[in-house]
Design a protein around this motif. Structure first.
Motif, PDB file in Angstrom:
ATOM      1  N   ILE A 103      -9.309   4.482  -1.932  1.00 18.96           N
ATOM      2  CA  ILE A 103      -8.597   3.186  -1.866  1.00 18.96           C
ATOM      3  C   ILE A 103      -8.731   2.618  -0.447  1.00 18.96           C
ATOM      4  CG2 ILE A 103      -6.330   2.048  -2.041  1.00 18.96           C
ATOM      5  CD1 ILE A 103      -5.634   4.076  -4.280  1.00 18.96           C
ATOM      6  N   ALA A 104      -8.700   3.496   0.549  1.00 16.31           N
ATOM      7  CA  ALA A 104      -8.848   3.037   1.944  1.00 16.31           C
ATOM      8  C   ALA A 104     -10.194   2.333   2.136  1.00 16.31           C
ATOM      9  CB  ALA A 104      -8.729   4.224   2.899  1.00 16.31           C
ATOM     10  N   LYS A 105     -11.218   2.800   1.433  1.00 17.30           N
ATOM     11  CA  LYS A 105     -12.533   2.146   1.544  1.00 17.30           C
ATOM     12  C   LYS A 105     -12.584   0.882   0.682  1.00 17.30           C
ATOM     13  CE  LYS A 105     -14.974   5.981   0.786  1.00 17.30           C
ATOM     14  NZ  LYS A 105     -16.212   6.686   0.518  1.00 17.30           N
ATOM     15  N   LEU A 106     -11.936   0.957  -0.472  1.00 14.62           N
ATOM     16  CA  LEU A 106     -11.922  -0.202  -1.382  1.00 14.62           C
ATOM     17  C   LEU A 106     -11.310  -1.432  -0.705  1.00 14.62           C
ATOM     18  CD1 LEU A 106     -12.419  -1.099  -4.391  1.00 14.62           C
ATOM     19  CD2 LEU A 106     -10.025  -0.497  -4.819  1.00 14.62           C
ATOM     20  N   LEU A 107     -10.240  -1.206   0.057  1.00 18.82           N
ATOM     21  CA  LEU A 107      -9.543  -2.367   0.640  1.00 18.82           C
ATOM     22  C   LEU A 107     -10.347  -3.036   1.748  1.00 18.82           C
ATOM     23  CD1 LEU A 107      -7.994  -1.577   3.548  1.00 18.82           C
ATOM     24  CD2 LEU A 107      -6.483  -0.386   1.974  1.00 18.82           C
ATOM     25  N   GLN A 108     -11.438  -2.400   2.146  1.00 20.65           N
ATOM     26  CA  GLN A 108     -12.327  -3.075   3.092  1.00 20.65           C
ATOM     27  C   GLN A 108     -13.274  -4.038   2.370  1.00 20.65           C
ATOM     28  OE1 GLN A 108     -14.041   0.186   5.273  1.00 20.65           O
ATOM     29  NE2 GLN A 108     -12.094   0.617   6.270  1.00 20.65           N
ATOM     30  N   GLU A 109     -13.369  -3.885   1.051  1.00 23.08           N
ATOM     31  CA  GLU A 109     -14.277  -4.736   0.269  1.00 23.08           C
ATOM     32  C   GLU A 109     -13.557  -5.794  -0.539  1.00 23.08           C
ATOM     33  OE1 GLU A 109     -16.609  -2.303  -2.249  1.00 23.08           O
ATOM     34  OE2 GLU A 109     -17.908  -1.641  -0.609  1.00 23.08           O
ATOM     35  N   GLU A 110     -12.332  -5.478  -0.974  1.00 24.71           N
ATOM     36  CA  GLU A 110     -11.576  -6.433  -1.790  1.00 24.71           C
ATOM     37  C   GLU A 110     -10.079  -6.203  -1.556  1.00 24.71           C
ATOM     38  OE1 GLU A 110     -13.131  -5.244  -5.706  1.00 24.71           O
ATOM     39  OE2 GLU A 110     -11.259  -4.178  -6.042  1.00 24.71           O
ATOM     40  N   PRO A 111      -9.255  -7.208  -1.848  1.00 21.83           N
ATOM     41  CA  PRO A 111      -7.823  -7.033  -1.584  1.00 21.83           C
ATOM     42  C   PRO A 111      -7.212  -5.935  -2.455  1.00 21.83           C
ATOM     43  CG  PRO A 111      -8.338  -9.324  -2.129  1.00 21.83           C
ATOM     44  CD  PRO A 111      -9.564  -8.533  -2.395  1.00 21.83           C
ATOM     45  N   VAL A 112      -6.322  -5.158  -1.863  1.00 22.26           N
ATOM     46  CA  VAL A 112      -5.529  -4.179  -2.604  1.00 22.26           C
ATOM     47  C   VAL A 112      -4.077  -4.452  -2.208  1.00 22.26           C
ATOM     48  CG1 VAL A 112      -5.034  -1.730  -2.980  1.00 22.26           C
ATOM     49  CG2 VAL A 112      -7.389  -2.446  -2.514  1.00 22.26           C
ATOM     50  N   TYR A 113      -3.186  -4.438  -3.187  1.00 24.86           N
ATOM     51  CA  TYR A 113      -1.782  -4.757  -2.920  1.00 24.86           C
ATOM     52  C   TYR A 113      -0.884  -3.546  -3.152  1.00 24.86           C
ATOM     53  CZ  TYR A 113      -2.874  -9.684  -2.508  1.00 24.86           C
ATOM     54  OH  TYR A 113      -3.379 -10.882  -2.075  1.00 24.86           O
ATOM     55  N   ALA A 114       0.218  -3.512  -2.396  1.00 24.58           N
ATOM     56  CA  ALA A 114       1.268  -2.514  -2.616  1.00 24.58           C
ATOM     57  C   ALA A 114       2.418  -3.235  -3.298  1.00 24.58           C
ATOM     58  CB  ALA A 114       1.737  -1.938  -1.293  1.00 24.58           C
ATOM     59  N   TYR A 115       2.942  -2.638  -4.352  1.00 24.55           N
ATOM     60  CA  TYR A 115       4.014  -3.269  -5.117  1.00 24.55           C
ATOM     61  C   TYR A 115       5.249  -2.372  -5.114  1.00 24.55           C
ATOM     62  CZ  TYR A 115       6.693  -4.989  -9.073  1.00 24.55           C
ATOM     63  OH  TYR A 115       7.712  -5.451  -9.867  1.00 24.55           O
ATOM     64  N   ARG A 116       6.343  -2.899  -4.605  1.00 20.21           N
ATOM     65  CA  ARG A 116       7.617  -2.160  -4.653  1.00 20.21           C
ATOM     66  C   ARG A 116       8.244  -2.407  -6.007  1.00 20.21           C
ATOM     67  NH1 ARG A 116      10.741  -2.337   1.027  1.00 20.21           N
ATOM     68  NH2 ARG A 116       9.044  -3.130   2.301  1.00 20.21           N
ATOM     69  N   PHE A 120     -14.811   3.441  -8.477  1.00 21.28           N
ATOM     70  CA  PHE A 120     -15.670   4.574  -8.847  1.00 21.28           C
ATOM     71  C   PHE A 120     -16.789   4.790  -7.826  1.00 21.28           C
ATOM     72  CE2 PHE A 120     -14.008   3.539 -13.222  1.00 21.28           C
ATOM     73  CZ  PHE A 120     -13.240   4.688 -13.330  1.00 21.28           C
ATOM     74  N   SER A 121     -17.413   3.678  -7.384  1.00 22.03           N
ATOM     75  CA  SER A 121     -18.486   3.880  -6.395  1.00 22.03           C
ATOM     76  C   SER A 121     -17.896   4.386  -5.078  1.00 22.03           C
ATOM     77  CB  SER A 121     -19.323   2.621  -6.210  1.00 22.03           C
ATOM     78  OG  SER A 121     -18.481   1.520  -6.070  1.00 22.03           O
ATOM     79  N   GLN A 122     -16.670   3.976  -4.767  1.00 22.35           N
ATOM     80  CA  GLN A 122     -16.022   4.499  -3.559  1.00 22.35           C
ATOM     81  C   GLN A 122     -15.745   6.001  -3.721  1.00 22.35           C
ATOM     82  OE1 GLN A 122     -16.190   2.779  -1.163  1.00 22.35           O
ATOM     83  NE2 GLN A 122     -15.953   0.629  -1.706  1.00 22.35           N
ATOM     84  N   LEU A 123     -15.290   6.384  -4.910  1.00 24.05           N
ATOM     85  CA  LEU A 123     -14.997   7.809  -5.145  1.00 24.05           C
ATOM     86  C   LEU A 123     -16.265   8.655  -5.056  1.00 24.05           C
ATOM     87  CD1 LEU A 123     -12.385   7.551  -8.043  1.00 24.05           C
ATOM     88  CD2 LEU A 123     -12.015   8.680  -5.835  1.00 24.05           C
ATOM     89  N   GLU A 124     -17.368   8.081  -5.552  1.00 24.33           N
ATOM     90  CA  GLU A 124     -18.628   8.833  -5.513  1.00 24.33           C
ATOM     91  C   GLU A 124     -19.055   9.123  -4.078  1.00 24.33           C
ATOM     92  OE1 GLU A 124     -20.554   7.488  -9.779  1.00 24.33           O
ATOM     93  OE2 GLU A 124     -20.681   6.145  -8.069  1.00 24.33           O
ATOM     94  N   ASN A 125     -18.600   8.273  -3.153  1.00 28.11           N
ATOM     95  CA  ASN A 125     -18.979   8.458  -1.751  1.00 28.11           C
ATOM     96  C   ASN A 125     -17.835   8.984  -0.889  1.00 28.11           C
ATOM     97  OD1 ASN A 125     -21.670   7.486  -2.030  1.00 28.11           O
ATOM     98  ND2 ASN A 125     -20.776   5.455  -2.353  1.00 28.11           N
TER      99      ASN A 125
END
Ligand code: UTP
Length: 290
Positions: free
Chosen positions: A236-249, A216-221
């Motif tokens: 999401i591109a900004k979020l993954l600089q702060e915490e892990p984000v995974y892609a799931y097939r 949400f804070s990423q979306l606000e910015n």
């Protein structure tokens, strides 16, 4: 240990690819055989353990609210006429213990903006996002249930991806997972609708997400991106600089019901496995194409 109990259904898009059908009717209410798209998405969420449904709507989507509300007159009439099976179908649309909340997106400013509209209802919890126009037949375990199972171990954001045709990168958010070919891979980047020559992979994001509230804070910015809209992909591109984000097939078959072709494919596939229709429909189809 965080648990996923809330899901956002962004249903405030214009559905222009389906005009004129979607001029007065929500795209999400288009049926696949006998159930509207949004009901398939809700069933998937409930199967995955979601108990709070949050719909981001607009003024022309009232039919969705009505669909998940009870209809006293209809129920009383079915009861009177002894139509028990139909009554059960109508009453079962929203299972017991599951609640709905609706919030309006005042103008269609993009998927990211729609998700942000639900911030006050989600509060500080991880949550799911389901786009009803991506209909996913996950088999025994629905796509979201697969993701929730992964979330139990990972406790971080997960986006569903699938291999797409290289010429179609301009229709999707495309993930960068480096050299990994694992079913679950950590993202090093994500980009919205790149040209094929700029795409980091052929893995496209489909309409299922589990996100931590930090989004949400990423979306606000997040500034307007592709199409002049606030894109969830950019946040999401900004979020993954702060915490892990995974892609799931995920396992299963996705139908892009936001497009006419995908919608028709889904209709045929679901009719061919419908308990009452399958046999007759197969014969009609064979005679049509003969
Ligand atoms: P789409 O890109 O499919 O857009 O949005 P759309 O407006 O629904 O359909 P077309 O492209 O004009 O035919 C992806 C999802 O995000 C939601 C849509 O409802 C859909 O589920 N969305 C999109 C919003 O809720 N608000 C928006 O501002 C944009």
């Amino acid at each position: 240990m965080m648990k996923i109990t809330k899901a956002i259904f962004p249903v405030a898009g214009l559905g222009t690819r389906f005009l004129p059908a979607t001029k007065a009717n929500p795209k999400e209410m288009l049926p696949i055989v006998d159930k509207p798209l949004i009901q398939y998405a809700v069933e998937e969420a409930v199967h995955a353990g979601i108990t709070e449904l949050i719909f981001v709507t607009n003024s022309s989507k009232r039919a969705i609210e009505d669909h998940f509300d009870s209809n006293f007159e209809l129920e009383a009439t079915l009861q009177e006429r002894g139509k028990k099976e139909l009554l059960d179908i109508v009453k079962g649309i929203l299972p017991e213990g599951v609640s709905c909340a609706y919030i309006r997106q005042k103008s269609p400013q993009g998927l990211g903006h729609a998700v942000l509209c639900a911030k006050q209802l989600v509060m500080n919890e991880p949550f799911a996002v389901l786009l009803a126009d991506d209909l996913i037949d996950g088999g025994p375990q629905s796509c979201l249930a697969q993701m929730v199972a992964c979330f139990k171990d990972l406790q971080t954001s997960i986006v569903a991806v699938e291999q797409i045709h290289p010429s179609e990168t301009g229709k999707y958010g495309i993930v960068d997972t480096g050299a990994s070919t694992d079913q679950m891979a950590r993202l090093s980047g994500i980009i919205e609708k790149p040209h094929p020559e700029q795409a980091p992979s052929n893995l496209g994001v489909v309409g299922r997400y589990i996100l931590t509230p930090r989004i949400f804070s990423q979306l606000e910015n997040t500034k307007r991106g592709s199409n002049g809209e606030i894109q969830l992909t950019d946040a999401i591109a900004k979020l993954l600089q702060e915490e892990p984000v995974y892609a799931y097939r995920f396992q299963g078959k996705r139908y892009d019901c936001g497009s006419k072709l995908g919608y028709l494919e889904a209709t045929v596939a679901y009719a061919l496995k419908h308990p009452e229709l399958a046999g007759d429909f197969k014969r009609s189809l064979e005679s049509l194409v003969a």
